[in-house]
Motif scaffolding. Structure first.
Motif, mmCIF file in Angstrom:
data_model
loop_
_atom_site.group_PDB
_atom_site.id
_atom_site.type_symbol
_atom_site.label_atom_id
_atom_site.label_comp_id
_atom_site.label_asym_id
_atom_site.label_seq_id
_atom_site.Cartn_x
_atom_site.Cartn_y
_atom_site.Cartn_z
ATOM 1 N N GLY A 1 -7.129 10.281 7.273
ATOM 2 C CA GLY A 1 -6.539 9.888 6.010
ATOM 3 C C GLY A 1 -7.108 9.296 5.027
ATOM 4 O O GLY A 1 -7.817 8.516 5.155
ATOM 5 N N VAL A 2 -6.880 9.728 3.710
ATOM 6 C CA VAL A 2 -7.208 9.153 2.444
ATOM 7 C C VAL A 2 -5.938 8.533 1.684
ATOM 8 O O VAL A 2 -5.286 9.206 1.650
ATOM 9 C CB VAL A 2 -8.052 9.719 1.676
ATOM 10 N N GLN A 3 -6.004 6.945 1.581
ATOM 11 C CA GLN A 3 -4.888 6.482 1.136
ATOM 12 C C GLN A 3 -5.121 5.932 -0.297
ATOM 13 O O GLN A 3 -5.858 5.108 -0.240
ATOM 14 C CB GLN A 3 -4.202 5.406 2.408
ATOM 15 N N PHE A 4 -4.106 5.853 -1.308
ATOM 16 C CA PHE A 4 -4.178 5.255 -2.389
ATOM 17 C C PHE A 4 -2.709 4.431 -2.430
ATOM 18 O O PHE A 4 -1.889 4.862 -2.272
ATOM 19 C CB PHE A 4 -4.155 6.028 -3.679
ATOM 20 N N THR A 5 -2.881 3.018 -2.639
ATOM 21 C CA THR A 5 -1.871 2.220 -3.057
ATOM 22 C C THR A 5 -1.881 1.917 -4.367
ATOM 23 O O THR A 5 -2.681 1.200 -4.674
ATOM 24 C CB THR A 5 -2.083 0.915 -2.014
ATOM 25 N N LEU A 6 -0.880 2.304 -5.104
ATOM 26 C CA LEU A 6 -0.787 2.120 -6.572
ATOM 27 C C LEU A 6 0.548 1.382 -6.871
ATOM 28 O O LEU A 6 1.410 1.086 -6.177
ATOM 29 C CB LEU A 6 -0.734 3.591 -7.108
ATOM 30 N N TRP A 7 0.713 1.152 -8.127
ATOM 31 C CA TRP A 7 1.828 0.261 -8.827
ATOM 32 C C TRP A 7 2.206 -1.042 -7.840
ATOM 33 O O TRP A 7 3.335 -1.120 -7.754
ATOM 34 C CB TRP A 7 2.892 1.406 -8.652
ATOM 35 N N ASP A 8 1.200 -1.765 -7.534
ATOM 36 C CA ASP A 8 1.303 -2.948 -7.048
ATOM 37 C C ASP A 8 1.835 -2.674 -5.790
ATOM 38 O O ASP A 8 2.779 -3.599 -5.305
ATOM 39 C CB ASP A 8 2.146 -4.064 -8.064
ATOM 40 N N GLY A 9 1.814 -1.659 -4.898
ATOM 41 C CA GLY A 9 2.293 -1.577 -3.642
ATOM 42 C C GLY A 9 3.627 -0.560 -3.792
ATOM 43 O O GLY A 9 4.264 -0.313 -2.753
ATOM 44 N N GLN A 10 3.951 -0.203 -5.024
ATOM 45 C CA GLN A 10 5.176 0.471 -4.996
ATOM 46 C C GLN A 10 5.115 1.972 -4.824
ATOM 47 O O GLN A 10 6.003 2.727 -4.493
ATOM 48 C CB GLN A 10 5.869 0.418 -6.437
ATOM 49 N N LEU A 11 3.946 2.347 -4.632
ATOM 50 C CA LEU A 11 3.627 3.891 -4.540
ATOM 51 C C LEU A 11 2.218 3.818 -3.554
ATOM 52 O O LEU A 11 1.448 3.295 -3.730
ATOM 53 C CB LEU A 11 3.341 4.506 -5.910
ATOM 54 N N VAL A 12 2.563 4.760 -2.360
ATOM 55 C CA VAL A 12 1.578 4.986 -1.435
ATOM 56 C C VAL A 12 1.364 6.321 -1.211
ATOM 57 O O VAL A 12 2.429 6.922 -0.817
ATOM 58 C CB VAL A 12 1.928 4.253 -0.154
#
Length: 552
Positions: free
Chosen positions: A376-387
């Motif tokens: 898995g490649v994971q991006f945590t965006l929007w201060d954790g609001q979008l994963v």
């Protein structure tokens, strides 16, 4: 829980910052703020989604002993996440569960300080004058029942009842003889509960202000920390504090587990549903005049892993943030399962599958029963609001190599969690210019709420009794702090764009790494290259769909 995992294995030591934890502040703060809220517990039901639903279990005397949202949430989270016999937890991607639990403990501590004072007030002004207390409670209960009626006449009767009770109390004070113990006790019996109510209201009002300040600070990005002194043992004999400290460390260790669960149409629990899928599956044919060098699925996966770690690098100055690339072991569970069972055995340590076991699963468990390997490649965006999570699985059956990329998206927490407290106000007419109106501030705690908190206070040290009398919040299972209250990201234009845009470069990186491995092992890559170009063109117009729901 893994058999090799014991509480003792989570001893004190250096605390290593978790990768990506600095990008999870908004979602964590939003969830933690619920512990300080004074709204009705039923408010959290608005955040339910189609896949995960929390419920409120009513109590026997719910009208008088009901908890508010902060009390019910703090109690439910502490029991579910720190209980000795708790079920396994689902990871909270995009949020850090330990600070949320610590804020629940801190909020409970603030309320316990309030309840100690309220209990003393109840003992002095209530129990010593019990007949008067029961009379006033009866009048308040009748007024509450009348006020809750839809009949305006009945509601007016409730208000008149309180006025009549006050008038009768005044008559008792004036008409009774002033000599003797009994008349004086009867007077005190009627006055003491009222005096106690004024003190109790002051205590409740001060506590409500403190809780709301913390609620506001969390959502304003103030970085307020949770003070949990009971989790810091002062000496080896403090078993309760030591157990709490170890349970918090155990919670963090489980959050870092590399085992996730696939629940059919619910998708991977904690990561969200699958919104897109792209498969590169072609026959392995040797290059002309050559013989294929033997290789396994792990050889392909290892090269893909290297390629994905380079996603943030590019010729343009703008680009991806640093991704988290990780090997996952995915275990299947039923769609309606109310709990999950983490794999056990000597290959599991601290909720982590050992590297050599990950490699074995990748190579051997590609067909039939058993867990599966995903990269898995994971991006945590929007201060954790979008994963955003892109999962890659490589399988080889007979002479066919299949490389599949799937997209999972976990949206923002429900808007309820990001709502700041609003002052309680009332619109009234001006004294002179009666045709104009003005807003006046009301106390944060009304009469009914003061009574509710006062009668609950002596039972604070017996939480199961309060659950029985007032009801409780029942969390959705399998439970993790993040996914039950996640909203679909597709309603936010920019979040949807981020999810769709991430698919193209990830897919191309996976295909490039795969074809490179095939070239190195004398495989004719023409078919793979052609199929890759087709997928690369199709992914440019990718749109979200329910890829986990099969029309069969």
């Amino acid at each position: 829980m893994g058999a090799a995992v014991t509480i003792g294995s989570f001893g004190p030591g250096a605390q290593v910052p978790l990768q990506g934890s600095d990008a999870q502040t908004a979602a964590t703060a939003a969830l933690a703020s619920v512990a300080y809220r004074d709204s009705p517990v039923e408010e959290i039901l608005k955040a339910n989604n189609d896949l995960h639903k929390s419920t409120v279990k009513p109590g026997k005397w719910q009208k008088l002993f009901r908890p508010d949202l902060g009390e019910a949430f703090s109690r439910a989270v502490q029991v579910r996440m720190l209980g000795g016999a708790r079920k396994p937890l689902i990871q909270s991607f995009g949020a850090d569960p330990q600070p949320v639990v610590e804020h629940c403990l801190a909020a409970t501590g603030i309320r316990k300080q309030r309840d100690v004072k309220l209990t003393l007030v109840t003992l002095v002004f209530g129990v010593l004058f019990l007949p008067g207390l029961l009379l006033w409670l009866g009048v308040i209960q009748l007024r509450r029942l009348a006020a809750g009626s839809e009949n305006k006449r009945t509601s007016a009767i409730g208000t008149a009842l309180m006025i009549a009770a006050g008038f009768i109390a005044l008559l008792f004070l004036l008409k009774l003889p002033f000599d003797g113990v009994l008349p004086n006790y009867l007077r005190a019996m009627l006055v003491a509960p009222v005096a106690g109510w004024f003190l109790a209201r002051r205590i409740c009002e001060n506590t409500a202000q403190v809780l709301r300040e913390r609620w506001t600070a969390l959502l304003s990005g103030g970085g307020i920390g949770a003070a949990v002194p009971q989790a810091v043992p002062k000496d080896p004999t403090e078993k309760t504090a030591e157990e709490l400290r170890l349970n918090l460390q155990k919670l963090t260790a489980e959050q870092q587990s590399n085992i996730v669960f696939y629940a059919g149409p619910k998708g991977i629990l904690g990561m969200g549903t699958r919104w897109g899928s792209w498969a590169l599956a072609e026959e392995l044919v040797p290059r002309e005049g050559k013989e294929i060098h033997d290789f396994r699925a792990w050889d392909v996966v290892r090269q893909i892993h290297t390629e994905l770690t380079l996603l943030e690098r590019g010729s343009l100055k703008t680009g991806f943030p640093k991704p988290t690339v990780r090997h996952w072991i995915v275990s299947p569970v039923g769609e309606g399962a109310d709990e999950v069972a983490r794999p056990e055995g000597e290959n599991i340590v601290a909720f982590q599958v050992k590297p050599h076991e990950i490699q074995r699963i990748c190579n051997d468990q590609q067909f039939g029963a058993g867990n599966r390997h995903y990269l898995g490649v994971q991006f945590t965006l929007w201060d954790g609001q979008l994963v955003l999570t892109m999962m890659v699985t490589v399988t080889s059956l007979h002479r066919t190599l299949r490389v599949e990329v799937t997209g999972h998206a976990l949206g923002p927490v429900h808007g309820l969690f990001t709502t700041k407290p609003a002052a309680k106000t009332k619109e009234v007419s001006k004294t002179v210019r009666f045709w104009e109106t003005k807003e006046i501030k009301l106390p944060l705690t009304d009469t009914d709420d003061v009574v509710r908190q006062a009668v609950r206070a002596p039972l604070t040290w017996f939480p199961p009794v309060l659950d029985f009398l007032g009801g409780k919040l029942v969390l959705p299972e399998p439970f993790g702090l993040r996914h039950p209250w996640a909203s679909p990201p597709w309603k936010n234009r920019f979040m949807a764009d981020d999810a769709i845009r991430a698919a193209t470069p990830v897919l191309r990186a996976v295909h490039a790494a795969t074809i490179r491995v095939l070239d190195d092992h004398n495989v004719d890559t023409e078919r793979f290259t052609n199929r890759s170009l087709v997928l690369s063109g199709g992914v440019q117009e990718a749109g979200p769909r329910k890829a986990d729901v099969y029309d069969a």
